[in-house]
Design a protein around this motif. Structure first.
Motif, PDB file in Angstrom:
ATOM      1  N   UNK A   1      32.510  11.142  43.625  1.00 27.18           N
ATOM      2  CA  UNK A   1      33.248  11.264  44.885  1.00 27.18           C
ATOM      3  C   UNK A   1      32.495  12.138  45.882  1.00 27.18           C
ATOM      4  N   UNK A   2      32.794  11.907  47.143  1.00 29.74           N
ATOM      5  CA  UNK A   2      32.337  12.815  48.186  1.00 29.74           C
ATOM      6  C   UNK A   2      33.434  13.864  48.356  1.00 29.74           C
ATOM      7  N   UNK A   3      33.188  15.077  47.887  1.00 25.31           N
ATOM      8  CA  UNK A   3      34.219  16.110  47.962  1.00 25.31           C
ATOM      9  C   UNK A   3      34.453  16.513  49.413  1.00 25.31           C
ATOM     10  N   UNK A   4      35.683  16.421  49.867  1.00 22.02           N
ATOM     11  CA  UNK A   4      36.018  16.876  51.207  1.00 22.02           C
ATOM     12  C   UNK A   4      35.821  18.385  51.299  1.00 22.02           C
ATOM     13  N   UNK A   5      35.453  18.842  52.470  1.00 22.62           N
ATOM     14  CA  UNK A   5      35.070  20.243  52.648  1.00 22.62           C
ATOM     15  C   UNK A   5      36.158  21.197  52.208  1.00 22.62           C
ATOM     16  N   UNK A   6      37.424  20.844  52.457  1.00 21.76           N
ATOM     17  CA  UNK A   6      38.498  21.777  52.136  1.00 21.76           C
ATOM     18  C   UNK A   6      38.582  22.057  50.633  1.00 21.76           C
ATOM     19  N   UNK A   7      38.127  21.106  49.808  1.00 24.19           N
ATOM     20  CA  UNK A   7      38.214  21.301  48.362  1.00 24.19           C
ATOM     21  C   UNK A   7      37.298  22.417  47.879  1.00 24.19           C
ATOM     22  N   UNK A   8      36.241  22.694  48.608  1.00 20.02           N
ATOM     23  CA  UNK A   8      35.329  23.767  48.201  1.00 20.02           C
ATOM     24  C   UNK A   8      35.980  25.140  48.334  1.00 20.02           C
ATOM     25  N   UNK A   9      37.100  25.206  49.028  1.00 21.19           N
ATOM     26  CA  UNK A   9      37.794  26.471  49.217  1.00 21.19           C
ATOM     27  C   UNK A   9      38.775  26.778  48.089  1.00 21.19           C
ATOM     28  N   UNK A  10      38.958  25.824  47.175  1.00 17.73           N
ATOM     29  CA  UNK A  10      39.875  26.007  46.059  1.00 17.73           C
ATOM     30  C   UNK A  10      39.070  26.012  44.758  1.00 17.73           C
ATOM     31  N   UNK A  11      39.650  26.586  43.704  1.00 13.13           N
ATOM     32  CA  UNK A  11      38.978  26.475  42.411  1.00 13.13           C
ATOM     33  C   UNK A  11      39.427  25.221  41.672  1.00 13.13           C
TER      34      UNK A  11
END
Length: 369
Positions: free
Chosen positions: A180-190
Motif C-alpha cells: 500500500x501507499x501509506x497516507x501521510x497521516x498514518x505516519x503520525x500513529x503507531x
C-alpha cells in the motif's frame, strides 16, 4: 435451482450498485487528494451524481480538482463549505483525526441530510462512537466509505453466501501480497497496517459472515516503513460461534525490491460444506483497470467452475456504491448500509486486533463493546 448460465447472470447483476431514484442531491466535497480526485469524483460523474462544491486544506489543489471535474464552487476552507445551506450531502475525504471536528460542524447545517465519512472513521473507538452519536443527535444520515464491501467480487460472493450455495461455511481466507501507499497521516500513529489497509478485510469479514466472537492477531514491523509502527505485516483470525475461522494475512513487504521480480496479488477463498469459491482483488494493479474475479464450484453444479465476469473495477467504480447507499437512506429514511453506528463494530474489531497483539492472546469482541 438456477442453471449454470442463470446463476452466473445473477452473480454478475449483484455487482451493480443500486442507485437512488434522485441523483441530483447537491454534494459538497471536503478534500482534494487521490481518493477524492481519482475515486469519489470519477465514480460520481459516471453515476450521474451532482458534486457542486469543494474545499481542501490547500485552495489551489481544490481549484485544480474543481476544474478537472467541473465543480462550480470552491471554498477557501471546509468550515465555509459546511455552512452552505444549499448542500444536501457532505462528502469527507480527510484524515480520521480531522473527521470528528468536521462532522461536529456539518451536522449543524439544517439542510444537510447526510454525511459520508472516509474510512477509518476514527483511530479509536471513542471517535467512532462520537460520530455515530452526532448523527443520532442531529437526525443526520452518516455513512462510512468502507468501499471494499462494494468491490465486485465481494458483492458477488455475498450474493452466493446469501443463496446458501456453499452450504455452512467452514473456513475463509484473504492473502494479500501487496504494497500500500501509506497516507501521510498514518505516519503520525503507531498503529499502521490494520487501520490503514487491513480494515478493509476486517470490515469485509463482517459484511460476509457477521460479527466474530473473538479475534487472534499477530504481527511484525515492515522493514520498508521506516517510521515507528506496531503492525506492518499482520495475520488475524476471526473466530465465530459456529466454528467458522476467517483469516487474513496482510503482507505489505511482499517484494524485496530491485532486482527481485514482483509477485503482487490479493487472493481470497471461502470453503463450505456444499461448495467453495475463490477469487482475486484487482486493486494492486491500479491504475491499470484490472477487474476483481470470482469463480465457484458446488454440489448443485457438479464437475465445473462457474465464473461470472464484469468490466467494472474496485477503484473507482465501487465508490458509487457507498454514496448511492447514503442517498437511498435519505430517500427512504432508513440507515445507510455502512452506517456510522454499524461501523463502530468494525473499529471495535480493529481495536480487538491491537489488544490481541499487545496482550498476546485471543480477545473476545465483547471486551471492547
Amino acid at each position: 435451482m438456477y442453471t449454470a448460465e442463470e446463476i452466473k447472470k445473477v452473480l454478475e447483476d449483484a455487482t451493480i450498485p443500486q442507485l437512488p431514484e434522485k441523483k441530483d442531491f447537491r454534494i459538497g466535497c471536503i478534500g482534494s487528494g487521490f481518493i477524492m480526485r481519482d475515486c469519489h469524483l470519477v465514480s460520481y460523474r459516471n453515476a450521474g451524481f451532482n458534486p457542486v462544491a469543494i474545499a481542501s486544506r490547500t485552495k489551489a489543489h481544490a481549484e485544480e480538482v474543481a476544474e478537472m471535474h467541473a465543480i462550480p464552487v470552491v471554498y477557501d476552507t471546509w468550515q465555509e463549505l459546511v455552512k452552505d445551506e444549499t448542500l444536501d450531502i457532505i462528502d469527507i475525504a480527510y484524515p480520521p483525526d480531522c473527521q470528528p471536528e468536521i462532522v461536529r460542524e456539518a451536522v449543524k447545517n439544517p439542510n444537510v441530510k447526510g454525511i459520508l465519512c472516509q474510512k477509518p472513521v476514527a483511530m479509536d473507538l471513542a471517535g467512532a462512537k462520537e460520530i455515530a452519536a452526532l448523527g443520532e443527535q442531529y437526525g443526520k444520515k452518516i455513512a462510512i466509505n468502507s468501499n471494499m464491501r462494494y468491490d465486485q467480487s465481494m458483492r458477488a460472493l455475498k450474493k452466493l453466501l446469501d443463496m446458501k450455495e456453499l452450504g455452512e461455511i467452514v473456513v475463509a481466507t484473504i492473502e494479500m501480497r501487496a504494497i500500500p501507499h501509506w497516507q501521510t497521516f498514518l505516519t503520525e500513529y503507531d498503529k499502521l497496517e490494520i487501520f490503514g489497509m487491513g480494515i478493509h478485510h476486517v470490515d469485509s469479514f463482517r459484511y460476509l459472515f457477521g460479527d466474530p466472537e473473538s479475534i487472534t492477531c499477530v504481527c511484525r514491523t515492515d522493514p520498508r516503513s521506516k517510521f515507528p509502527h506496531v503492525d506492518g505485516i499482520t495475520q488475524y483470525t476471526f473466530h465465530y460461534a459456529d466454528g467458522l475461522m476467517a483469516t487474513s494475512l496482510d503482507d505489505v513487504w511482499a517484494w524485496p525490491e530491485e532486482p527481485c521480480e514482483k509477485d503482487i496479488y490479493i487472493k481470497w477463498r471461502v470453503e463450505g460444506t456444499e461448495g467453495m469459491a475463490e477469487g482475486t482483488i484487482g486493486w494492486p494493479f491500479y491504475p491499470d483497470p484490472v477487474p476483481s474475479t470470482l469463480r465457484f464450484t458446488s454440489k448443485n453444479y457438479p464437475n465445473q467452475w462457474i465464473t461470472p465476469e464484469w468490466n467494472t473495477v474496485w477503484f473507482p467504480d465501487a465508490f458509487q456504491g457507498t454514496m448511492a447507499s447514503l442517498m437511498r437512506a435519505i430517500e427512504t429514511d432508513t440507515e445507510p448500509e455502512i452506517s456510522a453506528k454499524d461501523n463502530i463494530i468494525t473499529i471495535a474489531c480493529v481495536e480487538t486486533c491491537y489488544k490481541s497483539i499487545a496482550e498476546k492472546r485471543t480477545v473476545e469482541l465483547k471486551e471492547l463493546l
